[in-house]
Structure formats: structure tokens, C-alpha cells
Design a protein around this motif. Structure first.
Motif, PDB file in Angstrom:
ATOM      1  N   SER A  86      -0.357   6.408 -11.576  1.00  0.00           N
ATOM      2  CA  SER A  86      -1.643   6.986 -11.190  1.00  0.00           C
ATOM      3  C   SER A  86      -1.427   8.322 -10.504  1.00  0.00           C
ATOM      4  O   SER A  86      -0.304   8.681 -10.129  1.00  0.00           O
ATOM      5  CB  SER A  86      -2.401   6.041 -10.251  1.00  0.00           C
ATOM      6  N   THR A  87      -2.500   9.066 -10.322  1.00  0.00           N
ATOM      7  CA  THR A  87      -2.460  10.349  -9.618  1.00  0.00           C
ATOM      8  C   THR A  87      -3.561  10.370  -8.563  1.00  0.00           C
ATOM      9  O   THR A  87      -4.489   9.562  -8.591  1.00  0.00           O
ATOM     10  CB  THR A  87      -2.678  11.534 -10.572  1.00  0.00           C
ATOM     11  N   ASP A 115       0.853  -1.192   0.000  1.00  0.00           N
ATOM     12  CA  ASP A 115       0.000   0.000   0.000  1.00  0.00           C
ATOM     13  C   ASP A 115       0.889   1.243   0.000  1.00  0.00           C
ATOM     14  O   ASP A 115       1.616   1.488   0.966  1.00  0.00           O
ATOM     15  CB  ASP A 115      -0.914   0.017   1.225  1.00  0.00           C
ATOM     16  N   MET A 116       0.819   2.020  -1.074  1.00  0.00           N
ATOM     17  CA  MET A 116       1.715   3.163  -1.222  1.00  0.00           C
ATOM     18  C   MET A 116       1.592   4.157  -0.077  1.00  0.00           C
ATOM     19  O   MET A 116       2.569   4.813   0.295  1.00  0.00           O
ATOM     20  CB  MET A 116       1.451   3.865  -2.561  1.00  0.00           C
ATOM     21  N   LYS A 155      -4.523   2.714  -9.504  1.00  0.00           N
ATOM     22  CA  LYS A 155      -5.514   3.701  -9.074  1.00  0.00           C
ATOM     23  C   LYS A 155      -6.187   3.348  -7.751  1.00  0.00           C
ATOM     24  O   LYS A 155      -6.865   4.184  -7.163  1.00  0.00           O
ATOM     25  CB  LYS A 155      -6.558   3.923 -10.162  1.00  0.00           C
ATOM     26  N   SER A 156      -5.955   2.133  -7.258  1.00  0.00           N
ATOM     27  CA  SER A 156      -6.459   1.770  -5.933  1.00  0.00           C
ATOM     28  C   SER A 156      -5.442   2.056  -4.835  1.00  0.00           C
ATOM     29  O   SER A 156      -5.713   1.806  -3.656  1.00  0.00           O
ATOM     30  CB  SER A 156      -6.838   0.287  -5.903  1.00  0.00           C
ATOM     31  N   GLY A 157      -4.272   2.583  -5.211  1.00  0.00           N
ATOM     32  CA  GLY A 157      -3.247   2.914  -4.228  1.00  0.00           C
ATOM     33  C   GLY A 157      -2.265   1.802  -3.941  1.00  0.00           C
ATOM     34  O   GLY A 157      -1.430   1.918  -3.038  1.00  0.00           O
ATOM     35  N   LYS A 158      -2.315   0.708  -4.717  1.00  0.00           N
ATOM     36  CA  LYS A 158      -1.369  -0.384  -4.533  1.00  0.00           C
ATOM     37  C   LYS A 158      -0.064  -0.060  -5.265  1.00  0.00           C
ATOM     38  O   LYS A 158      -0.084   0.340  -6.427  1.00  0.00           O
ATOM     39  CB  LYS A 158      -1.947  -1.694  -5.064  1.00  0.00           C
ATOM     40  N   ARG A 159       1.042  -0.248  -4.573  1.00  0.00           N
ATOM     41  CA  ARG A 159       2.357   0.026  -5.140  1.00  0.00           C
ATOM     42  C   ARG A 159       2.608  -0.844  -6.364  1.00  0.00           C
ATOM     43  O   ARG A 159       2.301  -2.039  -6.368  1.00  0.00           O
ATOM     44  CB  ARG A 159       3.430  -0.244  -4.087  1.00  0.00           C
ATOM     45  N   SER A 160       3.141  -0.232  -7.407  1.00  0.00           N
ATOM     46  CA  SER A 160       3.579  -0.956  -8.591  1.00  0.00           C
ATOM     47  C   SER A 160       5.087  -0.802  -8.674  1.00  0.00           C
ATOM     48  O   SER A 160       5.604   0.316  -8.646  1.00  0.00           O
ATOM     49  CB  SER A 160       2.906  -0.394  -9.850  1.00  0.00           C
ATOM     50  N   SER A 161       5.802  -1.901  -8.784  1.00  0.00           N
ATOM     51  CA  SER A 161       7.258  -1.858  -8.710  1.00  0.00           C
ATOM     52  C   SER A 161       7.841  -3.050  -9.446  1.00  0.00           C
ATOM     53  O   SER A 161       7.109  -3.925  -9.928  1.00  0.00           O
ATOM     54  CB  SER A 161       7.701  -1.885  -7.245  1.00  0.00           C
ATOM     55  N   PRO A 162       9.171  -3.134  -9.531  1.00  0.00           N
ATOM     56  CA  PRO A 162       9.777  -4.332 -10.118  1.00  0.00           C
ATOM     57  C   PRO A 162       9.326  -5.626  -9.456  1.00  0.00           C
ATOM     58  O   PRO A 162       9.323  -6.682 -10.090  1.00  0.00           O
ATOM     59  CB  PRO A 162      11.274  -4.088  -9.918  1.00  0.00           C
ATOM     60  N   ASN A 163       8.933  -5.557  -8.175  1.00  0.00           N
ATOM     61  CA  ASN A 163       8.434  -6.752  -7.496  1.00  0.00           C
ATOM     62  C   ASN A 163       7.257  -7.359  -8.256  1.00  0.00           C
ATOM     63  O   ASN A 163       7.188  -8.577  -8.449  1.00  0.00           O
ATOM     64  CB  ASN A 163       8.029  -6.390  -6.060  1.00  0.00           C
ATOM     65  N   ASN A 164       6.348  -6.502  -8.711  1.00  0.00           N
ATOM     66  CA  ASN A 164       5.183  -7.003  -9.449  1.00  0.00           C
ATOM     67  C   ASN A 164       5.604  -7.663 -10.757  1.00  0.00           C
ATOM     68  O   ASN A 164       5.066  -8.710 -11.145  1.00  0.00           O
ATOM     69  CB  ASN A 164       4.208  -5.859  -9.740  1.00  0.00           C
ATOM     70  N   TYR A 165       6.538  -7.035 -11.448  1.00  0.00           N
ATOM     71  CA  TYR A 165       6.981  -7.558 -12.746  1.00  0.00           C
ATOM     72  C   TYR A 165       7.711  -8.895 -12.560  1.00  0.00           C
ATOM     73  O   TYR A 165       7.535  -9.834 -13.340  1.00  0.00           O
ATOM     74  CB  TYR A 165       7.878  -6.529 -13.417  1.00  0.00           C
ATOM     75  N   HIS A 185       4.200   5.598  -8.984  1.00  0.00           N
ATOM     76  CA  HIS A 185       4.147   4.252  -9.555  1.00  0.00           C
ATOM     77  C   HIS A 185       3.294   3.369  -8.637  1.00  0.00           C
ATOM     78  O   HIS A 185       3.750   2.583  -7.826  1.00  0.00           O
ATOM     79  CB  HIS A 185       5.536   3.667  -9.849  1.00  0.00           C
ATOM     80  N   ALA A 186       1.995   3.562  -8.808  1.00  0.00           N
ATOM     81  CA  ALA A 186       0.970   2.827  -8.068  1.00  0.00           C
ATOM     82  C   ALA A 186      -0.258   2.732  -8.953  1.00  0.00           C
ATOM     83  O   ALA A 186      -0.433   3.528  -9.885  1.00  0.00           O
ATOM     84  CB  ALA A 186       0.624   3.546  -6.762  1.00  0.00           C
TER      85      ALA A 186
END
Length: 611
Positions: A198-199, A67-68, A260-270, A257-258
Motif C-alpha cells: 500500500s501507499t 500497526d506499521m 491500506k488500513s495501515g496494518k503490517r503485512s509480513s511473513p507472520n500473516n502468511y 508491506h502493509a
């Protein structure tokens, strides 16, 4: 074949005793952060068996990281935190004036401040990094911005490689981005990449009765923007492709880098998506694994060839990890890379690994009895960073509203027509990093934090303390050593502008009680340019380190890499992370680093048929 994710702390897929699935790979990537993590995925997705080594654990399912909104908690969490205790200068007396100097109290606690208890051991200035799958992109604030065009073009000018032209680099943003904040069809963005952007909602700016909206309009007036159009300007795309964008003073949306629900998006996801893909990509991830050195074949031919890496297995093996047990060591294992080794340990650890491997300044290596593979004087030198500071105060009541994001040029002090300040203002406090940061000053707190772009000095260094790979290097940023007065003047002018804008908040917020850099309720009268410059010189902080393994020209003795990320003087070895940049890339380096990761994958795959 499909390889396993080893030693996941949360998924418990394997145990610490499990060996690697294979002992030889086409590519070995050291470090899973914004440089190495996506690169390893791209290589595996191209069909090459690839090993990704990470010294930390996998926290991808942990809400503190996922959660960002929890980024401050993530940066303080000793589950992943690595503490680098750095210096800002060579002057011990100056260092002791840093208000968040940190000490080991001797009883298992930290003391932060200027009056340590008797017997406390001075540690230094905390510079938190993350030992975790996904690297520092798992604990940062997620802010996304692009470098200035000059930050890309400098590589063209140094190396003659036109593929680095600013106009050509946007394709790497489009390659990785999954845009969640613009309507589909915008040709400047992509909507199907691996990195969500997202913003936050900025409708608050339409309410002209809010104190924050009044400040917003005054900031517009002071910077030559239209005060009557601020509700629209705050939604301007910070990642947009504008003509002369680097000269555009404007409010912008705060892109993270998240999703639109506020979940972090990062290399971990990839990384996780690559491991789980039904295509069974040949990616192996080893966690709790400290890379100790790169291995070389020096017997055949005149040029040393990287052949693999040596690793130390076990959790918390690195001494920057607060969970490290003194004296603990894991078994050493050697792993072979058929094609290349890519070091992506970050600005502190990549030069450390290179030096431990025999690549660096000869005198330094010989001082620790390290066999010199190649004399590279630039390894660990030219450490650069943005200067950061803030104007912090307390209103009489809360400063209601949202977050203001703006990039602007200080008119009197900026050396060119380009923007030099990135600021974000709101009801928060941010004063740098120390154990337990930030300080909460209550609901009336208000801060304009700022990042100084294009610093004129990059005189810092990352140097070995010993030949022990578990030791943390000696890191000195040498803040403001070169042309410091010019950078400080720009920060002072920026602070003055932001302070003036505060006064538009009106009743009942006013008067502000400023805490720094000009303490008091009549700050403008109580503070001089000289005193503000002294404050920023002593209290500036940073978290965007770069340039310790910099790309440079063939005839530059300090150049560590060529334009394809290849380490000079050897074969089969590259460095891909923020240490590769010749200068600090804009205001926030995380997105540019993920962009160069995509470029590096393209370069490596183009060379895949050669050694």
C-alpha cells in the motif's frame, strides 16, 4: 495432518514443556523472517510436512508490531529486539568518533555518545534485529523497492543460471503481492497474494503553498524532472515495470508491506494463515527455539548429507536478546529432516549456524575445536550493506506537507548511468540506530535521509567468538574499506543537492538551522566537501546487511551457495535469506528477500523427487 503453532506468547496454544508434534519432517526451516517464513509455508502448502523454527515469540496480535506506524517502537521493544553490537572498522579510535556509540553504564542503563561515564563498558554500534515470528519484517519501516536489474543479472553472470535474469524475476513479486494501491487489472502486479502492499496519501503535493511542495518542486528542477508535474510524479509506482527503470530519476510513491488500513503485512500473516487454513497444511511452528547446529551423516558416501538440526528450547536463549539471563541454557533436542534443511537465520545468524555445524573457513573452525565438515572460506565473509546518512535541520516553523520519496543519480560522481541514491524527506528525524532512537528535535525538524545504492566495498565479516551457539558473533562491516572515496563523493553530492532544495521552502521556514553534516544556518558556506565526506565516513549507519553466504560461481572459492541456494560441498542443505545475495539488492532488501523465498520454494519443489 494439521500441526500446531507451539509456544505462542499471545495465543498460549502450548506450553514450554510441550515437545514437537513430530520428530521427523520432510523439511526443516530455521528462521521465520522474509526468507524462511514464506518458504516454509510454500513447502507445507505443497503437501510436505515442514517444521519452521523461530527463536522468538509470536507478536502478530500486538499493536506495536501489527500497526506499521509503530515501527520505531517495535524496533526498540525488548520483547523481540536482538542487539548486535557491531563495528564499522578495525580502527578503535575511529569507532570512538561514532556519535551514537553505545556503552553499558553498569547500572542497568545504556549511555549513548562520545563521553561515557567512568567505568562504562563499550558495547559497540547497535544493529537491531528481531527475534520474533516474521523476523525483521515485523519491526522495520516496511519500505518496498526492487533491486537494480544488475543485482539479479550478476547471479546469471556468475553461475550461468538464466532463471535469475531480471526479466524473469518479476514473476516472484507477482506471486506474493496483494496490491492495495492500484486499480485491478495492472498486468505488472498481483492482487491475490499473501503480501499486502500500500501507499500513503500524497494529495498534499497539489497544495503549492506548502513548504514541502516548494521543496518538492525544487528537487524536481535540480534532478531534471518537470516541476509542474510533481503532484502526479509523487504517485509514480515505485514497483512499476519501466523501460530502463534503473536509469529513471524520479519521485515515487512510498510503498510499504502493509494493507491500506495501515496494518503490517509480513511473513507472520502468511504463517498464521497457513496454520489456520481449512486445508490443514502440514506446517509445524516451534517458537522460543534456538537452532544450535545442522546435523550431518558423514558415514555413507563421500559427500556429507544434512539430516536434521539440533535445537535448544526455551525463551531468550540467545545472548543478543536483552532478556537473556546469563548462564541460562535450555535442553538440547535433535530433529530429523527426511529431505532437506534450509537455514534462513539472516545475514548474521546463517553464517554462524553454518560455522557451528562445521561449514566455513577451516582455520577459524579449528580454532574453536569445531569438526570441519567442509572447508568453505566464504562463509561469514563479503558482508555488504548500503551506506546510509542524512541531512538534518530545523526550520523556523514546521515544514508542512507530506513525505517525498525519490531515486536519483548524482551526475558528477555516479560511476554509471544508473541511479545511486534513494532518498525520503519529511518532518522526521532519522540518524541510525541506538537504544531509544530516534532523537526528537521538535516540530520544526526536517530530514532528508538517504540510502546509497550499489556500494563498492563489501569487505565486512561475521566471525565466531566461540563454539557456544548462544554467543553473538563478532561483526565488522569495514565501512568504506575499498573504493570508499568514490562512495563518499556520491553521498556528498547527494547531500549538497538535497540541501539546495531545502532553500526553496521560503518564509517563514527559512533559514534552516542545519544540525548535520554542516552545522549552522549558512551551511553551504561553512562546510567543505572534505568535511562532509569525513562526517559520512564516521557517522554512516546501515540496516540492510547481506552476502555472508553468497551465491557464486563453481570456480569461486568464496562462493557458499550455487544458484539453487544449495550449500556447496554437502547435500540436503540450503540457505535462503539476505545472506544469499552476492551484492546488496537495491535500496531495501526486504521485498527482494521475500521474492527469492518464492524462487527457492520453486527450486526446492522441482528437486523434491531427488536428494
Amino acid at each position: 495432518m494439521r500441526c500446531r503453532l507451539l509456544l505462542s506468547a499471545l495465543a498460549a496454544i502450548a506450553t514450554a514443556a510441550d515437545p514437537p508434534v513430530a520428530t521427523s519432517y520432510d523439511y526443516i526451516v530455521v528462521g521465520s523472517g522474509p526468507g524462511g517464513g514464506p518458504l516454509a509455508c510454500d513447502l507445507a502448502r505443497a503437501g510436505y510436512p515442514t517444521l519452521l523454527i523461530e527463536a522468538g515469540t509470536d507478536q502478530g496480535d500486538n499493536p506495536t508490531y501489527a500497526d506499521m506506524a509503530n515501527f520505531n517502537e517495535a524496533a526498540n521493544d525488548d520483547a523481540t529486539r536482538w542487539d548486535f553490537w557491531v563495528k564499522h572498522s578495525d580502527d578503535p579510535a575511529r569507532e570512538l568518533k561514532f556519535e551514537h556509540m553505545t556503552w553499558d553504564s553498569g547500572d542497568g542503563t545504556f549511555y549513548v555518545g562520545l563521553d561515557p561515564p567512568a567505568g562504562a563498558k563499550q558495547l559497540g554500534i547497535q544493529y537491531p534485529r528481531a527475534g520474533v515470528l516474521g523476523g525483521c519484517a515485523m519491526h522495520n519501516g516496511g519500505v518496498c523497492s526492487l533491486p537494480q536489474d544488475d543485482d539479479w543479472n550478476i547471479i546469471v553472470n556468475k553461475t550461468g543460471d538464466a532463471s535469475w535474469e531480471a526479466s524473469k524475476m518479476r514473476k516472484y513479486l507477482k506471486k506474493i503481492e496483494k496490491n492495495d494501491y492500484l486499480a485491478a487489472g495492472n498486468a505488472d502486479h498481483r492482487y491475490t497474494g499473501w503480501l499486502s502492499t500500500s501507499t500513503s496519501d500524497a494529495t498534499w503535493a497539489k497544495n503549492e503553498s506548502l513548504p514541502m511542495t516548494k521543496i518538492l518542486k525544487e528537487m524536481a528542477r535540480l534532478t531534471g524532472q518537470n516541476p509542474n508535474d510533481t503532484a502526479n510524479l509523487v504517485n509514480r509506482d515505485i514497483l512499476g515495470a519501466y523501460t530502463n527503470k534503473d536509469e529513471l530519476t524520479s519521485f515515487f510513491s512510498m510503498v510499504q508491506h502493509a494493507d491500506k488500513s495501515g496494518k503490517r503485512s509480513s511473513p507472520n500473516n502468511y504463517i498464521r494463515a497457513t496454520l489456520a487454513d481449512p486445508a490443514k497444511y502440514p506446517l509445524t511452528v516451534m517458537l522460543n527455539t534456538l537452532a544450535t547446529r545442522v546435523l550431518f551423516n558423514t558415514a555413507s558416501g563421500s559427500t556429507p548429507v544434512a539430516t536434521g538440526v539440533e535445537i535448544m528450547q526455551g525463551g531468550s536463549m540467545y545472548k543478543a536478546d536483552p532478556k537473556h539471563v546469563p548462564g541460562s541454557k535450555g535442553p538440547l533436542v535433535q530433529l530429523a529432516a527426511k529431505r532437506e534443511v534450509i537455514v534462513s537465520g539472516g545475514t548474521f545468524n546463517s553464517p554462524q549456524i553454518l560455522k557451528l555445524s562445521g561449514l566455513g573457513p577451516t582455520a577459524e573452525l579449528k580454532g574453536f575445536n569445531i569438526t570441519v565438515i567442509k572447508d568453505l572460506p566464504g562463509v561469514g565473509e563479503q558482508l555488504a550493506d548500503n551506506y546510509e546518512g542524512s541531512v538534518l535541520g530545523l526550520g523556523q516553523v514546521p515544514v508542512d506537507g507530506g513525505l517525498i520519496t525519490m531515486m536519483f543519480r548524482t551526475n558528477a560522481t555516479a560511476p554509471t548511468k544508473k541511479r545511486n541514491i534513494f532518498t525520503w524527506c519529511g518532518a522526521f528525524s532519522f540518524e541510525g540506530f541506538w537504544p531509544g532512537f530516534p532523537t526528537y528535535y521538535g516540530p520544526n525538524q526536517y530530514t532528508c535521509a538517504m540510502v546509497h545504492m550499489s556500494p563498492k566495498s563489501q569487505a565486512g565479516s561475521v566471525r565466531l567468538r566461540s563454539a557456544d551457539p548462544q554467543d553473538v558473533p563478532d561483526i565488522n562491516f569495514n565501512f568504506f574499506l575499498n573504493n570508499g572515496d568514490r562512495d563518499l563523493a556520491e553521498m556528498v553530492e547527494a547531500g549538497e543537492l538535497l540541501r539546495k532544495a531545502w532553500q526553496a521552502a521560503g518564509a517563514p521556514v527559512l533559514p534552516f538551522k542545519e544540525l548535520h553534516p554542516c552545522p549552522g544556518t549558512n551551511a553551504g558556506a561553512n562546510c567543505t566537501d572534505a568535511s562532509q565526506a569525513e562526517h559520512y565516513k564516521l557517522q554512516a549507519y546501515s540496516h540492510h546487511a547481506s552476502s555472508t553466504c553468497a551465491i557464486g560461481a563453481d570456480d569461486d572459492p568464496m562462493a557458499v551457495l550455487d544458484s539453487k541456494f544449495r550449500v556447496r560441498g554437502v547435500k540436503g542443505l540450503r540457505v535462503v535469506d539476505a545472506s544469499s545475495f552476492p551484492v546488496v539488492p537495491g535500496a531495501f532488501p526486504v521485498l527482494p528477500t521475500m521474492m527469492i523465498s518464492a524462487k527457492a520454494a520453486e527450486d526446492i519443489l522441482a528437486d523434491a523427487g531427488t536428494r
